[in-house]
Design a protein around this motif. Sequence first.
Motif, mmCIF file in Angstrom:
data_model
loop_
_atom_site.group_PDB
_atom_site.id
_atom_site.type_symbol
_atom_site.label_atom_id
_atom_site.label_comp_id
_atom_site.label_asym_id
_atom_site.label_seq_id
_atom_site.Cartn_x
_atom_site.Cartn_y
_atom_site.Cartn_z
ATOM 1 N N PHE A 241 0.538 -8.258 9.372
ATOM 2 C CA PHE A 241 0.609 -8.323 8.175
ATOM 3 C C PHE A 241 2.534 -8.019 7.585
ATOM 4 O O PHE A 241 2.699 -7.611 8.485
ATOM 5 N N LYS A 242 2.334 -8.539 6.855
ATOM 6 C CA LYS A 242 3.540 -8.328 6.364
ATOM 7 C C LYS A 242 3.130 -7.652 5.205
ATOM 8 O O LYS A 242 3.097 -7.534 4.727
ATOM 9 N N VAL A 243 4.577 -5.917 5.480
ATOM 10 C CA VAL A 243 3.661 -5.054 4.212
ATOM 11 C C VAL A 243 4.373 -4.183 4.237
ATOM 12 O O VAL A 243 6.055 -4.252 4.569
ATOM 13 N N TYR A 244 4.204 -3.800 2.766
ATOM 14 C CA TYR A 244 5.703 -3.190 1.857
ATOM 15 C C TYR A 244 4.991 -1.908 1.858
ATOM 16 O O TYR A 244 3.463 -1.674 0.709
ATOM 17 N N PHE A 245 5.746 -0.921 1.921
ATOM 18 C CA PHE A 245 5.255 0.624 1.424
ATOM 19 C C PHE A 245 5.775 0.594 0.314
ATOM 20 O O PHE A 245 7.197 0.813 -0.210
ATOM 21 N N GLY A 246 4.773 1.742 -0.568
ATOM 22 C CA GLY A 246 5.157 2.168 -2.109
ATOM 23 C C GLY A 246 4.100 1.741 -3.098
ATOM 24 O O GLY A 246 3.315 1.255 -3.001
ATOM 25 N N ASP A 247 4.942 1.798 -4.094
ATOM 26 C CA ASP A 247 3.830 1.971 -6.000
ATOM 27 C C ASP A 247 3.774 0.519 -5.977
ATOM 28 O O ASP A 247 4.727 -0.068 -6.591
ATOM 29 N N ASP B 108 1.353 -1.044 -0.020
ATOM 30 C CA ASP B 108 0.487 -0.455 -0.217
ATOM 31 C C ASP B 108 0.814 1.174 -0.182
ATOM 32 O O ASP B 108 2.449 1.172 0.990
ATOM 33 N N HIS B 109 0.644 2.368 -0.810
ATOM 34 C CA HIS B 109 0.873 3.570 -0.930
ATOM 35 C C HIS B 109 0.830 4.621 0.355
ATOM 36 O O HIS B 109 1.394 5.576 0.555
ATOM 37 N N ASP B 110 -0.577 4.310 1.210
ATOM 38 C CA ASP B 110 -0.638 5.497 1.923
ATOM 39 C C ASP B 110 -0.236 4.863 3.654
ATOM 40 O O ASP B 110 -0.100 3.758 4.245
ATOM 41 N N ALA B 111 0.666 6.152 4.647
ATOM 42 C CA ALA B 111 1.410 5.800 4.880
ATOM 43 C C ALA B 111 0.855 5.231 6.889
ATOM 44 O O ALA B 111 0.891 4.262 7.373
ATOM 45 N N ASP B 112 -0.840 6.156 6.686
ATOM 46 C CA ASP B 112 -1.159 5.976 7.750
ATOM 47 C C ASP B 112 -1.607 3.860 8.004
ATOM 48 O O ASP B 112 -1.985 3.135 9.096
ATOM 49 N N THR B 113 -2.097 3.439 6.079
ATOM 50 C CA THR B 113 -2.405 2.404 6.265
ATOM 51 C C THR B 113 -1.550 1.233 6.571
ATOM 52 O O THR B 113 -1.794 -0.098 6.917
#
Length: 595
Positions: free
Chosen positions: A442-448, A428-433
């Motif tokens: 969750f294993k999460v990645y920030f970016g496009d 997801d690209h939203d910092a709060d999310t």
Amino acid sequence: MTQAIVFLLAALVCVPLAVRLGLGAVLGYLLAGVAIGPVGLALVSDPAAILHVSELGVVLMLFVIGLELEPQRLWAMRRAVLLGGALQMGLCAALLMPVGLLLGWGWRASLVGGLAMALSSTAIAVAILQERNLMARPVGQSGFSMLLFQDMAAIPLLALAAVLGTAGAESAPAAAPHASHTTGPLWQIGAVLGVVVLGRYVAYPAMRLVARMQVRELFTGLALLLVLGVAALMEQVGLSMGLGAFLAGVLLASSEYRHALENDILPFKGLLLGLFFIAVGMSMQLGLLASSPGQVLLGLLLVVALKALGLWLLGRWVGLQGQPRRLLAVLLSQVGEFAFVVLAAGKGSGVLPAATADLLTLVAALSMVTTPLLLVALDRHARPESTDRAPDALPEEPATVLLAGFGRYGQTVARVLLAAGIKPTVIDHDADTVDMARRFGFKVYFGDATQHDLLHAAGVAQARAVVVAMDDAAQVNRLVHTLHGIHPGLPVVARARDALHAMELADAQAHHVEREVFEGSLRSARATLELLGFDRFHARQMADNFRRHSNRFLHAARDIRHNEDDLIARVVQSRAQFEAEMQQNLEPQRSQPRW
């Protein structure tokens, strides 16, 4: 501007040619530097200034490497770094030092010269390891551990050169600009602790704040500011800029912003690293090769051969056998870029005579050219490794499902998957999310999610399905097209905003398309009919009929959706047809009205 054009043109000519000949990109950059430098066409007037600026490429490279090493993993490497690195430098220096003694240099000059030539090039070795995808292999881990120790040992070497010198304490700092602001161990320890605090309590909130603004350029600027700021701080207290950048990368390795930082830094790293190799090629004093060819070539042969011998002997101790052991010996057989600084410090302090320092500097530069050539020879004479071995253990469980988008739609999908025992990897690209998803485990990645590098980092190559749950129709289309291009057979479940968007996704060959409010609207219609007196069977039948009718319409109208008049006419016709069919089916109920 003119020099920039010269650099780009030289690289575009020499690098593809070297790669085509199987010599590797590094040698291509070095040859480009020789071609445009003082010995070649003399198109660049100040190679030393270019070399100083281009060292930022090495700094950025070490930052990116740090991003791949979480603190726990780095701690697990402590034995290889401290013990393996110390043994490598000690053994190589012990083999090189007698050469200086036999030449009558004296023990001080022989010691400083031997230790300087024992250093290996982080830029060249790591670039080759990454080019060959060997960083995660035992040979890559062993080689990088030794290089990391060398980076930490470079500062004590500068101090040793100053202490053993006879020209006074004032000249040594001038010859070693990297150590010009050394302020003592306490300041250095304080700077390291400051970087740790900065990374934990300042960098994270700053990245979160900038990420919320959704301005990509600001995030790139913050990434560069972070790396360069930490590097400048380390240089100010007399530590290696590269060591500081590596430490900053390690501190951010467990951050959800890691891959976004890496994607933003990589273009700058690649350009500056290429410029660094070009600058090294320009800085070669090839005049000595013409005036004293025997000394230069013999020195080059001895340095490379003795270092390769020491590394080959050490390879067995670090658990390498066969081809990986020989590869380690070749990879670190050259002399490192920081040796130039140590030799300059030795020359300035008087521990090394000027002629000796110049000779060793040229040998160090030429040794960088030998590594790609030796690798070509090694590859040609290498025997296939035995495949009778256990498969490499994967560092973690590969992603089963990638979930792009973690809003209300994506969260519902994630909860159902979790209930079935499937834990999706979120992008997801939203910092709060991103923060929320990480707190929920969750294993999460920030970016496009449309970026190839981010998809591969998240595990798209191992995924069994991708759910595209983003609310931006253009982004959804772009991601579906990207996935179809890189993994055509990968099942893609895509969220559509409306009927037209669903048609576009079907054309993009998404395996399953779901309109975001369609099913909820049908259930609302069923509930309304039941409240008006329809029995539950007929209400559900009407909703099911409408679903089938709507899906048939989407398939039939895909070819005319860009012609608004034809599409409206088809919609009106389809609606009338469906209403007629439904009225006919409702005739049995009309005889017994309930509303």
